[in-house]
Design a protein around this motif. Structure first.
Motif, PDB file in Angstrom:
ATOM      1  N   VAL A 177      -1.923  11.345  35.704  1.00 19.15           N
ATOM      2  CA  VAL A 177      -2.529   9.864  35.986  1.00 19.15           C
ATOM      3  C   VAL A 177      -1.927   9.587  37.362  1.00 19.15           C
ATOM      4  N   LEU A 235       5.595   0.837  34.615  1.00 14.11           N
ATOM      5  CA  LEU A 235       5.440   1.567  33.117  1.00 14.11           C
ATOM      6  C   LEU A 235       6.807   1.509  32.400  1.00 14.11           C
ATOM      7  N   LEU A 261       5.065   5.861  28.623  1.00 16.41           N
ATOM      8  CA  LEU A 261       4.214   7.225  29.421  1.00 16.41           C
ATOM      9  C   LEU A 261       3.363   7.818  28.378  1.00 16.41           C
ATOM     10  N   LEU A 294      -1.295   5.004  28.614  1.00 11.04           N
ATOM     11  CA  LEU A 294      -1.717   5.075  29.845  1.00 11.04           C
ATOM     12  C   LEU A 294      -3.497   4.526  29.518  1.00 11.04           C
ATOM     13  N   PRO A 299       1.884  12.339  31.556  1.00  7.31           N
ATOM     14  CA  PRO A 299       1.803  11.814  29.980  1.00  7.31           C
ATOM     15  C   PRO A 299       2.972  12.371  29.171  1.00  7.31           C
TER      16      PRO A 299
END
Length: 568
Positions: free
Chosen positions: A180, A190, A194, A199, A286
């Protein structure tokens, strides 16, 4: 080869080459970046060494395709304007290779290196950046390249289904992780959230391509669906699907005022950050990881003369020299992983599966929310289409543009194909239907359209019965009006109306005005090719139905506007 899994999209295609959204995003702001570089140079004095390096960067951006020098690395980020000429011979065989946009510049650089060898093949490789989904659906007729580099086995299956033949991919030579991309401050906010569910279902709006047309999106949705609640998955589809195409532009992420992210490959992010160092985006990996995109070369040529040169390029892409180019460009090879993006949040992990019920569920929600188009395409096959250009006849370029456009649009698009000239119909009409309305997400329908376009040569000749065709096609589109769809009549015109015994312009506009129905609207879009088209007349025609006239300088520019007219 890693396939994205889930329902195959095949069941739910010059003098100027087409530039896809990804490559266009790299080109759009290059002038702005170079201007910023010059401004910084005026603001502060630099040493001679640093000034020389800046000059190299600018010169590279104006030359081969915007190479940016990073340490000892050279990262190719766009395509050369012509094929590399081999040093081994003076009369090379021309070989056309269609490559996924993210890897096309690296493949072109590898082909340049191969051409520079004194013992290299006597071939001039032209590398074209084209989305694998579109190529897979357009391998009939003039749309077929000599070789094809795809990023997922799912497109190979689509190619087999649409072309009703079997294509054999070679050994994967590179892969790229799915990440991402977002601005650094957004990524930092964030914290440790994650996961894919964080996301794609969190507070940061996410731009994601159409999973029917993008292996990146299929991977992301396939993995995320395992942890994303139904409500959030539905919300993601509802907000993303109506505007999605086959790829995303990172320019929009870098220029956004608020927080926003995009699902991309590692190689895409490397290319963007190389060309735009002042607008570099952060990489977010991620937590669950995801399968990587895998790149393979698929030989397609049936020409015995070209086949050895396709094999030579295929073997070269596995060489040490090519592997270095690929790794510098952000791809994984048999030598290992590329350098990690910086800044990077999380740890890049290539693992997991994107196949099965999760992707099926996500695709169904996506297709329900996607915008839908039903289009009747009427294309000019009058005698002027036999005129030659640098890229072949106007007809040949039209054929390629038509099949690639039909293959590139959403699988929810429904289309019918007509042709027109003078008295081309069975009863002496100026128009003829070649394919009835059919969903382009069904391989049989798309294959039938490909076959029809490949056979246009047998109909070419005579003048243009444009006005009679527009009137008849409008009535047909209105009679087949489909609720929930953007009902459209698309007319590709190469010149003015030439039927002296048919409708006049005044009669045509009157008939369209009388036929209009606010409850069953049909939008007329006329795509005019070159300067022979009567632009004023066409503007009157489209104004009657609230449509649009789009002028293109040449038939080579038709493909992107036709794709847009078909629903993009």
């Amino acid at each position: 080869m890693t396939g994205a899994g889930g329902p195959g999209p095949e069941d739910v295609d010059t003098p100027r080459r087409r530039i896809g959204p990804y490559e266009q995003s790299l080109r759009e702001s290059r002038a702005r970046v170079e201007a910023a570089t010059r401004q910084r140079a005026r603001r502060r004095r630099r040493t001679r060494v640093v000034a020389s390096l800046a000059a190299l960067v600018v010169a590279a951006g104006l030359g081969y395709g915007a190479f940016r020098h990073v340490g000892n690395r050279e990262v190719p980020t766009a395509l050369p304007t012509s094929a590399a000429q081999p040093t081994s011979c003076s009369d090379p065989v021309k070989v056309r290779v269609s490559a996924a946009p993210a890897i096309a510049p690296a493949v072109a650089a590898a082909a340049e290196a191969l051409a520079a060898r004194s013992d290299g093949p006597c071939a001039a490789y032209t590398i074209e950046a084209e989305e694998p989904f579109a190529v897979a659906g357009s391998l009939a007729g003039s749309g077929r390249p000599d070789a094809w580099i795809t990023d997922s086995s799912v497109w190979v299956r689509r190619a087999d289904a649409v072309s009703r033949s079997t294509v054999e991919p070679g050994e994967p030579f590179a892969s790229s992780a799915v990440l991402v991309a977002m601005k650094d401050q957004s990524a930092a906010a964030l914290a440790n959230r994650l996961g894919w569910a964080d996301l794609l279902g969190g507070a940061v709006p996410m731009r994601i391509p159409d999973p029917n047309r993008s292996a990146i999106a299929r991977v992301a949705l396939g993995v995320a669906s395992a942890s994303l609640p139904e409500a959030k998955l539905r919300a993601l589809a509802t907000t993303s699907a109506p505007h999605a195409t086959g790829s995303v532009s990172l320019d929009g992420i870098a220029q956004a005022d608020g927080r926003v992210g995009a699902v991309v490959s590692q190689a895409q992010l490397v290319a963007w950050n190389t060309v735009h160092p002042d607008e570099a985006l952060a990489a977010v990996a991620p937590a669950e990881g995801a399968p990587a995109l895998e790149y393979s070369l698929v030989p397609l040529t049936t020409d015995a003369t070209k086949a050895p040169f396709v094999r030579a390029l295929q073997e070269h892409l596995l060489s040490l020299e090519a592997r270095k180019i690929l790794q510098d460009s952000g791809f994984r090879t048999s030598d290992g992983d590329p350098a990690a993006p910086s800044p990077l949040y999380g740890e890049i992990r290539v693992e997991g599966r994107a196949e099965g019920a999760g992707l099926n569920r996500a695709a169904a929600l996506w297709n329900a929310a996607a915008k839908k188009t039903q289009a009747l395409m009427a294309v000019d096959v009058s005698g002027s289409m036999l005129e030659r250009t640098d890229g072949g006849t106007r007809l040949a370029i039209l054929q390629k543009a038509t099949v690639r456009s039909a293959a590139a649009v959403s699988t929810t698009t429904v289309a019918s194909l007509w042709i027109y000239s003078l008295h081309v119909g069975d009863r002496g009409d100026d128009y003829r239907q070649l394919t009835d309305y059919g969903g382009l997400g069904v391989s049989k329908n798309l294959g039938a359209l490909d076959d029809a376009v490949a056979g246009l040569d047998s109909f070419v000749g005579g003048g243009s019965g444009l006005y009679d065709t527009i009137a008849a096609a409008y009535e047909r589109a209105k009679s087949r009006w489909k609720p929930g769809y953007a009902n459209t009549l698309i007319v590709v015109a190469d010149g003015p109306n030439e039927d002296d015994y048919g409708l006049t312009l005044g009669q045509l506009t009157t008939r369209l005005s009388e036929a209009k129905d606010a409850k069953r609207p049909v939008r007329v879009v006329v795509l005019g090719i070159g300067d022979r088209v009567d632009a004023k007349a066409m503007q009157q025609v489209v104004a009657t139905t609230g449509g649009q006239y789009v002028a293109t300088d040449s038939v080579a520019e038709l493909q992107p506007v036709l794709t847009t007219a078909l629903g993009g």
